[in-house]
Design a protein around this motif. Structure first.
Motif, PDB file in Angstrom:
ATOM      1  N   LEU A 126       0.865  -1.118   0.033  1.00 13.35           N
ATOM      2  CA  LEU A 126      -0.117  -0.151  -0.009  1.00 13.35           C
ATOM      3  C   LEU A 126       0.794   1.195   0.125  1.00 13.35           C
ATOM      4  CD1 LEU A 126      -2.920   1.181   0.331  1.00 13.35           C
ATOM      5  CD2 LEU A 126      -2.617   1.278   2.707  1.00 13.35           C
ATOM      6  N   HIS A 127       0.619   2.109  -0.849  1.00 12.84           N
ATOM      7  CA  HIS A 127       1.046   3.578  -0.827  1.00 12.84           C
ATOM      8  C   HIS A 127      -0.117   4.354  -0.701  1.00 12.84           C
ATOM      9  CE1 HIS A 127       4.731   2.626  -3.304  1.00 12.84           C
ATOM     10  NE2 HIS A 127       4.209   1.720  -3.504  1.00 12.84           N
ATOM     11  N   PHE A 128      -0.415   4.882   0.494  1.00  8.59           N
ATOM     12  CA  PHE A 128      -1.559   5.604   0.873  1.00  8.59           C
ATOM     13  C   PHE A 128      -1.847   6.771  -0.054  1.00  8.59           C
ATOM     14  CE2 PHE A 128       0.043   3.831   4.962  1.00  8.59           C
ATOM     15  CZ  PHE A 128      -1.269   3.364   5.320  1.00  8.59           C
ATOM     16  N   GLY A 129      -3.331   6.735  -0.452  1.00  3.18           N
ATOM     17  CA  GLY A 129      -3.585   7.672  -1.496  1.00  3.18           C
ATOM     18  C   GLY A 129      -3.540   7.010  -2.864  1.00  3.18           C
ATOM     19  N   HIS A 130      -3.063   5.858  -2.850  1.00  4.94           N
ATOM     20  CA  HIS A 130      -2.987   4.996  -4.251  1.00  4.94           C
ATOM     21  C   HIS A 130      -3.824   3.562  -4.090  1.00  4.94           C
ATOM     22  CE1 HIS A 130      -0.507   8.040  -6.076  1.00  4.94           C
ATOM     23  NE2 HIS A 130       0.258   7.962  -4.960  1.00  4.94           N
ATOM     24  N   PRO A 131      -4.037   2.935  -5.253  1.00  8.73           N
ATOM     25  CA  PRO A 131      -4.489   1.759  -4.831  1.00  8.73           C
ATOM     26  C   PRO A 131      -3.539   0.703  -4.403  1.00  8.73           C
ATOM     27  CG  PRO A 131      -4.768   2.586  -7.318  1.00  8.73           C
ATOM     28  CD  PRO A 131      -4.010   3.261  -6.594  1.00  8.73           C
ATOM     29  N   ALA A 132      -4.436  -0.168  -3.239  1.00 12.33           N
ATOM     30  CA  ALA A 132      -3.615  -1.275  -2.913  1.00 12.33           C
ATOM     31  C   ALA A 132      -3.125  -2.154  -3.905  1.00 12.33           C
ATOM     32  CB  ALA A 132      -4.366  -2.144  -1.726  1.00 12.33           C
ATOM     33  N   ILE A 133      -2.051  -2.911  -3.821  1.00 16.41           N
ATOM     34  CA  ILE A 133      -1.803  -3.976  -4.880  1.00 16.41           C
ATOM     35  C   ILE A 133      -1.496  -5.184  -4.178  1.00 16.41           C
ATOM     36  CG2 ILE A 133       0.309  -4.397  -6.531  1.00 16.41           C
ATOM     37  CD1 ILE A 133      -0.276  -1.750  -7.386  1.00 16.41           C
ATOM     38  N   MET A 134      -1.966  -6.302  -4.893  1.00 19.14           N
ATOM     39  CA  MET A 134      -1.579  -7.569  -4.337  1.00 19.14           C
ATOM     40  C   MET A 134      -1.202  -8.537  -5.270  1.00 19.14           C
ATOM     41  SD  MET A 134      -5.451  -7.281  -2.386  1.00 19.14           S
ATOM     42  CE  MET A 134      -5.641  -5.977  -3.347  1.00 19.14           C
ATOM     43  N   ASN A 135      -0.200  -9.463  -4.963  1.00 21.85           N
ATOM     44  CA  ASN A 135       0.534 -10.091  -5.914  1.00 21.85           C
ATOM     45  C   ASN A 135       1.037 -11.407  -5.152  1.00 21.85           C
ATOM     46  OD1 ASN A 135       1.518 -11.054  -8.244  1.00 21.85           O
ATOM     47  ND2 ASN A 135       2.700  -9.054  -8.703  1.00 21.85           N
ATOM     48  N   ARG A 151       4.921 -14.073  -5.833  1.00 23.68           N
ATOM     49  CA  ARG A 151       6.153 -14.346  -6.361  1.00 23.68           C
ATOM     50  C   ARG A 151       6.439 -15.682  -6.329  1.00 23.68           C
ATOM     51  NH1 ARG A 151      10.865 -11.419  -3.578  1.00 23.68           N
ATOM     52  NH2 ARG A 151      10.943 -13.292  -2.154  1.00 23.68           N
ATOM     53  N   VAL A 152       6.838 -16.304  -7.650  1.00 17.30           N
ATOM     54  CA  VAL A 152       7.076 -17.682  -7.770  1.00 17.30           C
ATOM     55  C   VAL A 152       8.501 -17.605  -8.517  1.00 17.30           C
ATOM     56  CG1 VAL A 152       6.400 -19.624  -8.997  1.00 17.30           C
ATOM     57  CG2 VAL A 152       4.786 -18.251  -8.116  1.00 17.30           C
ATOM     58  N   PHE A 153       9.418 -18.518  -7.883  1.00 15.71           N
ATOM     59  CA  PHE A 153      10.702 -18.546  -8.296  1.00 15.71           C
ATOM     60  C   PHE A 153      11.463 -17.250  -8.779  1.00 15.71           C
ATOM     61  CE2 PHE A 153       8.712 -22.581  -9.708  1.00 15.71           C
ATOM     62  CZ  PHE A 153       9.241 -23.405  -8.784  1.00 15.71           C
ATOM     63  N   GLY A 154      11.188 -16.286  -7.940  1.00 14.29           N
ATOM     64  CA  GLY A 154      11.673 -14.885  -8.168  1.00 14.29           C
ATOM     65  C   GLY A 154      11.059 -14.187  -9.140  1.00 14.29           C
ATOM     66  N   ILE A 155       9.988 -14.869  -9.653  1.00 17.42           N
ATOM     67  CA  ILE A 155       8.967 -13.742 -10.492  1.00 17.42           C
ATOM     68  C   ILE A 155       7.771 -13.239 -10.165  1.00 17.42           C
ATOM     69  CG2 ILE A 155       8.116 -14.085 -12.895  1.00 17.42           C
ATOM     70  CD1 ILE A 155      10.449 -15.890 -13.576  1.00 17.42           C
ATOM     71  N   TRP A 156       7.481 -12.140 -10.327  1.00 21.54           N
ATOM     72  CA  TRP A 156       6.167 -11.514  -9.856  1.00 21.54           C
ATOM     73  C   TRP A 156       5.063 -12.049 -10.811  1.00 21.54           C
ATOM     74  CZ3 TRP A 156       5.381 -10.380  -5.007  1.00 21.54           C
ATOM     75  CH2 TRP A 156       6.717  -9.971  -4.161  1.00 21.54           C
ATOM     76  N   ARG A 157       4.091 -12.234 -10.328  1.00 25.30           N
ATOM     77  CA  ARG A 157       2.885 -12.682 -11.145  1.00 25.30           C
ATOM     78  C   ARG A 157       1.969 -11.523 -11.442  1.00 25.30           C
ATOM     79  NH1 ARG A 157       0.474 -18.029 -10.003  1.00 25.30           N
ATOM     80  NH2 ARG A 157      -0.456 -17.604 -11.886  1.00 25.30           N
ATOM     81  N   TYR A 158       1.039 -11.529 -11.845  1.00 23.80           N
ATOM     82  CA  TYR A 158      -0.032 -10.496 -12.438  1.00 23.80           C
ATOM     83  C   TYR A 158      -0.511  -9.713 -11.008  1.00 23.80           C
ATOM     84  CZ  TYR A 158      -4.291  -8.399 -13.914  1.00 23.80           C
ATOM     85  OH  TYR A 158      -4.916  -7.252 -14.187  1.00 23.80           O
ATOM     86  N   GLU A 159      -0.382  -8.547 -11.087  1.00 20.99           N
ATOM     87  CA  GLU A 159      -0.697  -7.539  -9.742  1.00 20.99           C
ATOM     88  C   GLU A 159      -2.378  -7.579  -9.918  1.00 20.99           C
ATOM     89  OE1 GLU A 159       1.047  -3.930 -10.276  1.00 20.99           O
ATOM     90  OE2 GLU A 159       2.911  -4.449  -9.246  1.00 20.99           O
ATOM     91  N   GLU A 160      -3.126  -7.465  -8.776  1.00 23.69           N
ATOM     92  CA  GLU A 160      -4.396  -7.210  -8.679  1.00 23.69           C
ATOM     93  C   GLU A 160      -4.433  -5.777  -7.936  1.00 23.69           C
ATOM     94  OE1 GLU A 160      -6.727 -10.519  -7.607  1.00 23.69           O
ATOM     95  OE2 GLU A 160      -5.204 -11.937  -8.628  1.00 23.69           O
ATOM     96  N   LYS A 161      -5.323  -4.892  -8.332  1.00 23.91           N
ATOM     97  CA  LYS A 161      -5.378  -3.676  -7.574  1.00 23.91           C
ATOM     98  C   LYS A 161      -6.713  -3.540  -7.010  1.00 23.91           C
ATOM     99  CE  LYS A 161      -2.107  -1.308 -10.863  1.00 23.91           C
ATOM    100  NZ  LYS A 161      -1.970  -0.275 -11.396  1.00 23.91           N
ATOM    101  N   CYS A 162      -6.801  -2.825  -5.724  1.00 24.64           N
ATOM    102  CA  CYS A 162      -7.893  -2.483  -5.180  1.00 24.64           C
ATOM    103  C   CYS A 162      -8.010  -1.186  -5.036  1.00 24.64           C
ATOM    104  CB  CYS A 162      -7.986  -3.207  -3.673  1.00 24.64           C
ATOM    105  SG  CYS A 162      -9.304  -2.742  -2.795  1.00 24.64           S
ATOM    106  N   TYR A 163      -8.995  -0.371  -5.500  1.00 20.91           N
ATOM    107  CA  TYR A 163      -9.142   1.035  -5.581  1.00 20.91           C
ATOM    108  C   TYR A 163      -9.956   1.402  -4.540  1.00 20.91           C
ATOM    109  CZ  TYR A 163      -7.144   0.856 -10.032  1.00 20.91           C
ATOM    110  OH  TYR A 163      -6.389   0.480 -11.190  1.00 20.91           O
TER     111      TYR A 163
END
Length: 149
Positions: A66-75, A77-89
């Motif tokens: 969370l960056h306050f004032g911006h959407p929350a990001i959920m994700n 990480r598999v084998f060091g690689i980030w997967r698709y981000e999901e955002k909550c507004y």
């Protein structure tokens, strides 16, 4: 010895984590010209990681950032690689006020709640039983962490 902010978990079936924001950020406008910014600060002001191992290089089953004032990001990480981000507004945080963040581990998803309001359901990308470590980082004061069955 574990780095600060890291706890090992025996197992995780239905945990609740509660966090309180450390300090408010100055919401007053500067007398100078107001500039519009659309980028996030370099580091999030709140980050919660559910690791599948007991070190920071492990896979991350669930990350709430969370960056306050911006959407929350959920994700994850598999084998060091980030997967698709999901955002909550929708984020019912109030600048400078304490808040309660609860992350429930359900059968099919993580249920994220803020101040008693559901804000997001994040589908499991790893089996919940694979989580071994919880990490809470950034600009907050932690008042309580509850992990229960």
């Amino acid at each position: 010895m574990k780095p600060e902010g890291i706890s090992e978990l025996q197992h995780l079936n239905d945990p609740t984590q509660r966090f309180t924001q450390k300090t408010g950020h100055n919401s007053e406008e500067s007398p100078r010209r107001r500039e519009q910014c659309h980028h996030y600060p370099k580091d999030p002001q709140l980050e919660v990681n559910f690791y599948t191992g007991t070190d920071e290089d492990s896979d991350i089953a669930f990350q709430f950032r969370l960056h306050f004032g911006h959407p929350a990001i959920m994700n994850s990480r598999v084998f060091g690689i980030w997967r698709y981000e999901e955002k909550c507004y929708y984020l019912p945080f109030e600048d400078g006020k304490p808040f309660e963040l609860c992350i429930y581990v359900r059968h099919k998803e993580y249920k994220v709640m803020v101040n008693g309001q559901r804000i997001y359901n994040f589908a499991h990308r790893f089996p919940p039983a694979s989580v071994k470590m919880l990490q809470v980082l950034r600009d907050i004061s932690l008042t309580r962490v509850l992990i229960s069955d």
